[in-house]
Design a protein around this motif. Structure first.
Motif, short mmCIF file in Angstrom:
data_model
loop_
_atom_site.label_atom_id
_atom_site.label_comp_id
_atom_site.label_asym_id
_atom_site.label_seq_id
_atom_site.Cartn_x
_atom_site.Cartn_y
_atom_site.Cartn_z
N VAL A 158 0.84 -1.24 0.08
CA VAL A 158 -0.14 0.18 -0.07
C VAL A 158 0.81 1.26 0.11
CG1 VAL A 158 -1.75 1.24 1.22
CG2 VAL A 158 -1.84 -1.11 1.23
N VAL A 159 1.64 1.49 1.08
CA VAL A 159 2.58 2.53 1.19
C VAL A 159 3.30 2.87 0.14
CG1 VAL A 159 3.92 3.84 2.61
CG2 VAL A 159 2.22 2.32 3.75
N LYS A 160 4.14 1.91 -0.61
CA LYS A 160 5.10 2.01 -1.37
C LYS A 160 4.43 2.31 -2.67
CE LYS A 160 9.22 -0.44 0.26
NZ LYS A 160 10.12 -1.67 0.03
N GLN A 188 -3.00 14.70 3.41
CA GLN A 188 -4.14 14.13 3.63
C GLN A 188 -4.74 13.29 2.50
OE1 GLN A 188 -6.61 17.68 4.22
NE2 GLN A 188 -5.94 17.90 6.43
N ARG A 189 -4.75 13.53 1.22
CA ARG A 189 -4.90 12.71 0.19
C ARG A 189 -4.10 11.35 0.24
NH1 ARG A 189 -7.14 15.50 -4.65
NH2 ARG A 189 -7.59 17.34 -4.06
N PHE A 190 -3.07 11.27 0.38
CA PHE A 190 -2.02 10.16 0.59
C PHE A 190 -2.65 9.42 1.56
CE2 PHE A 190 1.35 7.58 2.05
CZ PHE A 190 2.15 7.46 1.01
N ILE A 195 -5.76 4.70 3.92
CA ILE A 195 -6.70 4.08 4.79
C ILE A 195 -8.03 3.52 4.29
CG2 ILE A 195 -7.90 6.18 5.36
CD1 ILE A 195 -7.06 3.86 8.25
N CYS A 196 -8.34 3.96 3.14
CA CYS A 196 -9.55 3.18 2.15
C CYS A 196 -8.90 1.91 1.76
CB CYS A 196 -10.02 4.17 1.02
SG CYS A 196 -10.99 5.56 1.69
N LYS A 197 -7.46 1.67 1.50
CA LYS A 197 -7.16 0.53 0.93
C LYS A 197 -7.30 -0.44 2.39
CE LYS A 197 -4.19 2.43 -2.78
NZ LYS A 197 -2.97 2.68 -2.89
N TYR A 202 -10.07 -0.79 -0.98
CA TYR A 202 -10.75 -0.07 -2.24
C TYR A 202 -9.74 1.22 -2.42
CZ TYR A 202 -13.36 3.74 -4.38
OH TYR A 202 -13.56 5.07 -5.02
N ASP A 203 -9.32 1.58 -3.66
CA ASP A 203 -8.52 2.78 -3.80
C ASP A 203 -9.41 3.86 -4.44
OD1 ASP A 203 -6.52 4.54 -4.50
OD2 ASP A 203 -5.51 3.19 -6.07
N PRO A 204 -9.57 4.96 -3.60
CA PRO A 204 -10.50 6.12 -4.18
C PRO A 204 -9.19 7.14 -5.13
CG PRO A 204 -9.70 6.45 -1.97
CD PRO A 204 -9.06 5.19 -2.29
N GLY A 205 -8.21 7.01 -5.34
CA GLY A 205 -7.14 7.57 -6.23
C GLY A 205 -7.51 9.01 -5.89
N TYR A 206 -7.36 9.36 -4.64
CA TYR A 206 -7.49 10.86 -4.26
C TYR A 206 -6.33 11.69 -4.40
CZ TYR A 206 -9.73 14.37 -1.46
OH TYR A 206 -10.42 15.58 -0.83
N LEU A 207 -5.24 11.10 -4.25
CA LEU A 207 -3.97 11.59 -4.74
C LEU A 207 -3.56 11.34 -6.26
CD1 LEU A 207 -1.36 13.07 -3.46
CD2 LEU A 207 -0.26 11.04 -3.01
N SER A 208 -3.76 12.52 -6.98
CA SER A 208 -3.59 12.39 -8.35
C SER A 208 -2.75 13.62 -8.69
CB SER A 208 -4.76 11.90 -9.01
OG SER A 208 -5.71 12.93 -9.21
#
Ligand code: HEM
Length: 512
Positions: A158-160, A188-190, A195-197, A202-208
């Motif tokens: 997840v983190v990497k 926060q996006r990261f 935390i969703c994963k 589930y990956d919301p892909g908030y950091l993009s």
């Protein structure tokens, strides 16, 4: 029309109330408690009926700093805040009291009705907002998510991925373009993706790179903000009335929570389908783990998972925002961190980051001054007396204050205001090796302590250390607002830097 009617009736109630109040203030005597340790410090004035509400309102934008001033001047490190209508709240910065509340008399200090009512619409009876057997059950199942095997997997998978595929490229582009970004928002996006994963798989892909705001994240943020606003109502009846009438902030809260729930429901449906199709699927996220239990209803699972997202959501990002700010003001500490980074492999793994003591100490020191959760409250289930002899009555709100505790001279010495990771380290006289010296968790209750100590503590450290290593190895984080920029610490459920943390990113040369 409904709102107008409500306002009129509300005015009928409020006007006589404040007229009486004015009369009381001007005609009755008040008392000001003076500390024996300071003849100049004025403790909040307390009036009949409204208690110290006036001073409370006057300090609403610096609530934590105000409470800290009071506790620093209180001879016992404890203070009884008199709120309106005779309601009293004990606030303490005394480690012995903290131990008593969180461990020795744990069962006498549950979250309580007031706090659970405030968060009930959003979290229901999820782990973060429940007591007794329900809490025990959720804690037991959730704890599997934090064993060594799961933590290793979390770092590697997840983190990497979030770090190398998303965060580093964004920071590189910012450095190339010499542009400014809000580091708090990025972190926060990261954190939200991570935390969703863990919770949903589930990956919301908030950091993009598009920096788009996803609907789920917006609704989640809104629900958190509006729920926490209920705490700041001087008279709880106000939010309860607005809730019944479904107006104003309560209407928005209802909309936001229903969006979050709807979204969570869809994910639960998909996950159930997945689990049915792949019966041998390993339960790697929290949701799958709960769904493998029989007789648990979907709604209950949803509440647990939402609680989990809240518990882990903004905490690490808050901690890191303040950390990077402190590092930018303390180049000598940054140098020592770089030295430690230099001694680790190019792409460190679980074991490498675990052993990085100087970064660990720097993070602890940063959270001492800027804890992600500044205050935590319980409700007394029965009468009691605290170790410092403060009398507790059944139903009283009893709070301990990590923000104030990190700033107490009697706990940290006269240099408490200095950012000094060394206070957490000891050098072995023979080998010269540094080792980390943990403080007892009641003096430093940043992660709470006792049976309800934060479940994600180790995970949070691993994640934060990994981010620190990989950012500072490549970049220098420079506050965009220079000359005299003083960030402001504010808190909702967790702390934030007011108006974000605008930074420039400088690429380091490869030799560090
Ligand atoms: C720097 C990061 C963090 C800090 C400072 C922190 C702090 C805290 C605090 C103070 C509490 C007690 C709250 C209360 O009961 O009122 C708590 C509880 C909790 N935390 Fe954390 N937390 C952090 C990160 C995380 C992460 C990353 C996760 C999950 C992935 C997590 C999961 C939890 C859970 C599940 C609880 C509830 C435990 C229980 O009630 O038994 N935390 N945390």
């Amino acid at each position: 029309m409904l709102e107008l009617g409500f306002l009129v009736s509300w005015l009928f109630f409020i006007l006589p109330f404040f007229t009486c109040l004015f009369f009381i203030i001007n005609t009755t005597s008040y008392f000001t408690r003076k500390s024996s340790s300071s003849s100049t410090f004025n403790f909040p004035r307390c009036y009949p009926l409204i208690g110290s509400s006036l001073t409370l309102i006057a300090n609403r934008n610096r609530h934590n700093q105000w409470i800290t001033d009071i506790l620093r001047h209180s001879p016992t490190g404890t203070f009884v805040l008199r709120r309106s209508l005779g309601f009293r709240q004990i606030i303490t910065a005394d480690p012995e009291n903290v131990k008593h509340i969180l461990k020795s008399q744990f069962s006498n200090y549950p979250k309580g009705e007031l706090s659970t009512a405030i968060l009930n619409d959003f979290l229901g009876t999820g782990i973060f907002n429940t007591d007794g057997d329900n809490w025990k059950f959720q804690r037991q199942i959730s704890s599997h998510e934090f064993n060594t095997k799961s933590l290793r997997k979390f770092i590697e998978d997840v983190v990497k991925t979030e770090l190398y595929d998303r965060l580093i490229p964004i920071l590189s582009t910012t450095a190339e373009k010499n542009s400014v970004l809000d580091l708090q928002d990025i972190l926060q996006r990261f954190n939200f993706d991570n935390i969703c994963k863990i919770s949903f798989g589930y990956d919301p892909g908030y950091l993009s790179t598009s920096f788009q705001r996803t609907e789920f994240a917006i609704a989640f943020e809104e629900a958190t903000r509006l729920s926490s606003r209920r705490y700041s109502n001087i008279i709880p009846l106000v939010w309860k009335l607005k809730r019944v009438l479904n107006i104003g902030s309560e209407k928005h809260l209802r909309e936001a929570t229903s969006k979050v729930r709807g979204f969570a429901k869809d994910i639960v449906r998909q996950k159930k389908q997945e689990l049915k199709e792949k019966s041998s699927l390993e339960a790697t996220d929290l949701l799958s783990r709960f769904l493998t239990y029989d007789h648990i209803e979907d709604d209950f699972v949803i509440k647990i998972v939402i609680s989990f997202i809240l518990a882990g959501q903004d905490t690490t990002s808050a901690a890191l925002t303040w950390f990077f700010w402190l590092i930018s003001c303390n180049p000598k500490v940054e140098e020592k961190i770089l030295k430690e980074i230099n001694q680790t492999p190019e792409k460190p793994g679980y074991d490498d980051v675990k052993d990085m003591v100087y970064i660990h100490a720097s993070l602890c020191e940063s959270m001492r001054l800027y804890p992600p959760v500044p205050v935590d409250s319980k409700e007394a289930a029965g009468d009691d007396v605290l170790p410092d002899r403060t009398v507790v009555k059944k139903g009283m709100r009893v709070s301990y204050h990590p923000y104030a505790m990190g700033r107490m001279e009697n706990l940290w010495g006269s240099d408490w205001m200095e950012f000094k990771p060394e206070r957490w380290l000891e050098r072995d006289k023979v080998t010269g090796k540094l080792s980390f010296m943990a403080k007892d968790s009641y003096t430093y209750p940043v992660f709470q302590a006792g049976p309800r100590i934060c479940l994600g503590k180790e995970m949070a450290f691993l994640q934060m250390k990994m981010i620190v290593v990989e950012i500072l190895r490549r970049f220098r984080v420079v506050p965009a607002k220079q000359d005299g920029f003083e960030p402001v610490y504010v808190s909702y459920l967790t702390s934030k830097m007011k108006d974000g943390f605008p930074v420039k990113i400088d690429q380091r040369n490869s030799s560090l």
